[in-house]
Structures are given as structure tokens and as C-alpha cells.
Motif scaffolding. Structure first.
Motif, PDB file in Angstrom:
ATOM      1  N   ASN A  73       0.853  -1.176   0.000  1.00  0.00           N
ATOM      2  CA  ASN A  73       0.000   0.000   0.000  1.00  0.00           C
ATOM      3  C   ASN A  73       0.898   1.237   0.000  1.00  0.00           C
ATOM      4  N   LYS A  74       0.647   2.171  -0.914  1.00  0.00           N
ATOM      5  CA  LYS A  74       1.471   3.374  -1.012  1.00  0.00           C
ATOM      6  C   LYS A  74       1.141   4.402   0.067  1.00  0.00           C
ATOM      7  N   ASN A  75      -0.029   4.243   0.728  1.00  0.00           N
ATOM      8  CA  ASN A  75      -0.490   5.254   1.678  1.00  0.00           C
ATOM      9  C   ASN A  75      -0.476   4.794   3.127  1.00  0.00           C
ATOM     10  N   GLU A  76      -0.449   3.481   3.361  1.00  0.00           N
ATOM     11  CA  GLU A  76      -0.446   2.929   4.706  1.00  0.00           C
ATOM     12  C   GLU A  76       0.591   1.812   4.776  1.00  0.00           C
ATOM     13  N   ARG A  77       0.921   1.414   6.006  1.00  0.00           N
ATOM     14  CA  ARG A  77       1.878   0.319   6.195  1.00  0.00           C
ATOM     15  C   ARG A  77       1.126  -1.013   6.112  1.00  0.00           C
ATOM     16  N   GLU A  78       0.831  -1.393   4.883  1.00  0.00           N
ATOM     17  CA  GLU A  78       0.064  -2.605   4.607  1.00  0.00           C
ATOM     18  C   GLU A  78       0.642  -3.314   3.393  1.00  0.00           C
ATOM     19  N   LEU A  79       0.424  -4.632   3.364  1.00  0.00           N
ATOM     20  CA  LEU A  79       0.914  -5.467   2.265  1.00  0.00           C
ATOM     21  C   LEU A  79      -0.225  -6.360   1.798  1.00  0.00           C
ATOM     22  N   LEU A  80      -0.395  -6.463   0.487  1.00  0.00           N
ATOM     23  CA  LEU A  80      -1.428  -7.309  -0.106  1.00  0.00           C
ATOM     24  C   LEU A  80      -0.767  -8.478  -0.828  1.00  0.00           C
ATOM     25  N   SER A  81      -1.277  -9.670  -0.575  1.00  0.00           N
ATOM     26  CA  SER A  81      -0.746 -10.872  -1.223  1.00  0.00           C
ATOM     27  C   SER A  81      -1.874 -11.607  -1.939  1.00  0.00           C
ATOM     28  N   SER A  82      -1.539 -12.259  -3.060  1.00  0.00           N
ATOM     29  CA  SER A  82      -2.515 -13.093  -3.770  1.00  0.00           C
ATOM     30  C   SER A  82      -2.043 -14.537  -3.729  1.00  0.00           C
ATOM     31  N   HIS A  83      -3.015 -15.446  -3.694  1.00  0.00           N
ATOM     32  CA  HIS A  83      -2.707 -16.836  -3.379  1.00  0.00           C
ATOM     33  C   HIS A  83      -3.399 -17.808  -4.318  1.00  0.00           C
TER      34      HIS A  83
END
Length: 470
Positions: free
Chosen positions: A380-390
């Protein structure tokens, strides 16, 4: 009729059945007169229902004197003037000018600065940050027929001009996110296809297309014109591409990684040899100083520009770090936008882990077992978050809070492994393409705090020399 229509019609029927009475404010309650007042005029002012005397301030003897004194005055109306003067003088001395029978305590006055204090406190109070709503379903779903179900390819990318590119079989399609229009960029013949990778240049106008035949094509999407074809760089299909300004880095099934300067005729400027099997992941850091590469040999390499040789004949350029912690193919790579030396990587089906690396030291900072194949990663460019796909079993997108790695949301809808993800230029929307041949759009990252205008000047001259290549 949908639920929204039923709700609207029911509201209309209720409004028709119960019209508001005239000359009343909307939502007002009927007037009730105060209990202490005999007046039924609603406009009459009311200052309260009763007064409670303060007995500690009473003098009962004095009250008795004042109540009975008028009677004595009537009875002694014919008294002499001297007695009247004496009575007044005695009253002044005894009563000390007290004329009230009952004493009441007034309401204490409000402090003069109470309004200012409340205003100041509300001004300095920080509003509590509301938790962002994360929609659990896709905003839009598009068909993606003939999407190749191959974990090692990279068939989806979103350019800086808000145009998404996707390779379906032998054809590259462009979908304009602003208008929703679709166009076909190129279809290759069976000898060259299928298409194995696509990647937008930083200017959002030019795009690189990797082919199963080992060639790489460069296209100008504004005119649908093929600018040039890079041949002889690799000996097998080109499944991964990454741009670093005017340098196009290509990764192939032959295990080689090649830096190509697209502005010059002899475009090969560096060659990295570290993988023994197919290179399936390539990502340049935000600074352009380090390159991360992942391969089907379960290896992760970090290459540094300062260590690269400018002579292709020198052969093997030395990597900065060679990391073998993953136990399956390393395809998912994502550089952190708020910490330049932080890299997230994801492993294949027999590894299932997301790992975090300090690329300056090569240290593994954390490892999280996700329970399924990790196909793609996006910060995420705006928050400290990570997205993963599975992949199997849920074929989901998972949003993680960094660095705690607590799951914030799991987005389901795909019925087969989610092979590719791409992020919109504003960082809000994520597109996911899966083996179920659908392309879905998720508003998972919320809205940016301060949108920044896209810089155009830095990329205007990248392809100016194509007409002069000899």
C-alpha cells in the motif's frame, strides 16, 4: 425489482400514508404546557416550576414581625406622629433594612471564560482516526479468456497513464481505466507466441512485450506502432520484465538477466548470471540502485548497480546477496515504498511463506507462513500494509498490517489461483487476474491523503532516438 427499489417504494408509501401536519417543524414534538403555569400560551416564557427557599438564610422572628406589622398599622392608624416616628426608627435599627420575608439563593453565575475554554479544548483535541472500510467484494469483474495459467509468467501491468495491459494468449489488450474502453495492441503469430510478459515504461506510453520465442518487442501505444524488436538477447521465453528509467531488464527461462538500454543500437549493457533455472520475478528498487530477482531454482538475488560491469564480455556480474531461504520458486517481489532497503518476497506451493529482507545486510527480518502458494505481492502506497494473492485452497487476496502481519481482510471471489496483481497509479485500486479467466478490481487500499500530479518532464526523451537507430 431490486432491494434498493423496494426500499424507496416503501418509504414513499409510508410518506403517503402519514402526511405531516401543517404549520409544524419537521420532526418536532407536540407542545406540552409546563406544570407550574396556568397559561397555555406556548410563547410565554417559563423560568422554572418552583423555588425552594434556603432555610439557613431565614429569620422566623423577623418574618413574623413583617407579616403582622401591616395589621398593627391599620389598628393604630390614629396613633400620634411621635409614636409613628419612634416605630420607624425602631424598625430601622432592628430590621437593618431587611425587607424580604424569604431568602432565596440565586443560581451561581457562570464563569466568563467557560465558552473560550470549551472552544480551546475542542480545537486542540485530535479526532480519533476512523478505521478504513475495506470492501469484501470486487468493484468490477471483466472476462479474461485465454489467460495462460502459468505461475512463472507476468501478464498484467498498470501504467502511469491509467491504462491497464493484459496478455491473453497471443494478444495484448489495453483497458483504459478512465473511460472503460478496450483496444487491441498486438497479436503475434503462433511461432512467436504465446505472450509471456508485459511491462509499461515509466512514461505510461511505451510498453515492452516479452514473447515465448525469446524476442522482446517495444511498442508505442499512442500510435500502435512497433518501435523495435530486441533479438538474440535470450535463448528461451522471456517471462519477466522490469524498467529502470531507460534500462529495460529482461529475465528468461535460460536463467540470464540482461540490462538493455533501449536508446542505443547495441542495447545490451549488462548481463547477470546467477540463476540456474527460469527467472520468474524481477523488480527494481525505488531508487534504481538495486535489482531483486527470483527464480525457479528457489533463489533470491540482490544485484547492485555499483557492482555491475559495463562489459558484457566479462560474463558473470557478482550479486550483492544470494539468499536461499525459500524452498520453492520465488516469483512475488515487492520493494517497500516507505523503507528503501526493505524487500518482501513470496514463495511457491511448497514454501507458502512471505519473507522480509534488509537488502543492505541480506538479513531475513521476518517470515510468515501463509498456508498457500504466494503468487504476487503489492505494498500500500499510503499505509503500512501489504497485499498478497494466493492459490489453492482459497484463491484469495489477503491484506496484512505491517510489521505485525495481522490479517486485516481476506478478499474472495476468484475460483482459481490469483496469478497476477497490478496497482493503479493513485495506489487505491488493485487489479487481479486469475486462472479462472477473470480480471477483478478491488478498492482495497482506500483513498490517498494527498494526490500528487504525475511528473511528465523526466520521461519525455526516453524513446526520442528510435527514429534514428541505424
Amino acid at each position: 425489482m431490486d432491494a434498493g427499489s423496494r426500499s424507496i417504494s416503501s418509504q414513499k408509501s409510508r410518506a403517503a400514508a402519514a402526511p405531516r401536519p401543517p404549520l409544524q417543524e419537521a420532526g418536532s414534538r407536540p407542545y406540552m404546557p409546563p406544570l407550574n403555569s396556568g397559561s397555555r400560551n406556548p410563547s410565554a416564557k417559563c423560568y422554572g416550576d418552583r423555588f425552594i427557599p434556603d432555610r439557613s438564610a431565614m429569620d422566623m422572628d423577623m418574618a413574623h414581625y413583617l407579616l403582622t406589622e401591616p395589621r398593627k398599622d391599620k389598628e393604630n392608624a390614629a396613633a400620634s406622629p411621635s409614636k409613628e416616628a419612634y416605630r420607624r426608627l425602631l424598625a430601622e435599627k432592628l430590621l437593618n433594612n431587611r425587607t424580604r420575608i424569604l431568602a432565596f439563593r440565586n443560581k451561581p453565575p457562570e464563569p466568563e471564560n467557560i465558552t473560550d475554554a470549551n472552544t480551546a479544548s475542542s480545537y486542540h483535541a485530535k479526532p480519533a482516526k476512523q478505521r478504513r472500510h475495506i470492501p469484501q467484494s470486487a468493484e468490477r469483474t471483466l472476462d479474461a479468456p485465454e489467460l495462460v495459467d502459468d505461475y512463472y509468467l507476468n501478464l498484467l501491468d498498470w501504467g502511469s497513464n491509467n491504462v491497464l495491459s493484459i496478455a491473453l494468449g497471443d494478444t495484448v489488450y489495453l483497458w483504459d481505466a478512465s473511460s472503460g474502453s478496450t483496444s487491441e495492441l498486438v497479436s503475434v503469430d503462433e511461432d512467436s507466441g504465446p505472450i509471456s510478459s508485459v511491462s509499461w515504461a515509466p512514461d505510461g506510453r511505451h510498453i515492452a512485450v516479452g514473447l515465448n520465442s525469446s524476442d522482446v518487442q517495444l511498442w508505442d501505444t499512442s500510435s500502435n506502432r512497433l518501435l523495435r524488436t530486441l533479438r538474440g538477447v535470450h535463448e528461451a521465453r522471456v517471462g519477466s520484465l522490469a524498467w529502470n528509467n531507460s534500462i529495460l531488464t529482461t529475465g528468461s527461462m535460460d536463467g540470464k538477466i540482461v540490462n538493455n538500454d533501449v536508446r542505443i543500437r547495441n542495447h545490451v549493457v549488462q548481463t547477470y548470471k546467477g540463476h540456474s533455472q527460469e527467472v520468474c520475478g524481477l523488480k527494481w528498487s525505488g531508487s534504481g540502485q538495486q535489482l531483486a530477482s527470483g527464480g525457479n531454482d528457489n533463489l533470491l538475488h540482490i544485484w547492485d548497480v555499483s557492482m555491475a560491469s559495463s562489459m558484457p564480455s566479462a560474463g558473470r556480474n557478482q550479486w550483492l546477496h544470494r539468499l536461499d531461504d525459500h524452498t520453492a520458486a520465488v516469483k512475488a517481489l515487492a520493494w517497500c515504498p516507505f523503507q528503501s532497503n526493505l524487500l518482501a518476497t513470496g514463495g511457491g506451493g511448497s514454501d507458502r511463506c512471505i519473507k522480509f529482507w534488509n537488502t543492505h545486510t541480506g538479513a531475513c527480518l521476518n517470515s510468515v507462513d501463509t498456508g498457500s502458494q504466494v503468487c504476487s505481492l503489492l505494498w500500500n502506497k499510503n499505509e503500512r500494509e501489504l497485499l498478497s494473492s494466493h492459490g489453492f485452497t482459497q484463491n484469495q487476496l489477503t491484506l496484512w498490517k505491517y510489521p505485525s502481519m495481522v490479517k486485516m481482510a481476506e478478499l474472495t471471489g476468484h475460483t482459481s489461483r490469483v496469478l497476477f496483481m497490478a496497482q493503479s497509479p493513485d495506489g487505491c485500486t488493485v487489479a487481479s487476474a486469475a486462472a479462472d479467466e477473470t480480471l477483478r478490481f478491488w478498492n482495497v487500499f482506500g483513498n490517498p491523503e494527498a494526490p500528487k500530479p504525475a511528473a511528465k518532464a523526466s520521461h519525455t526523451g526516453m524513446f526520442n532516438s528510435f527514429n534514428h537507430i541505424r
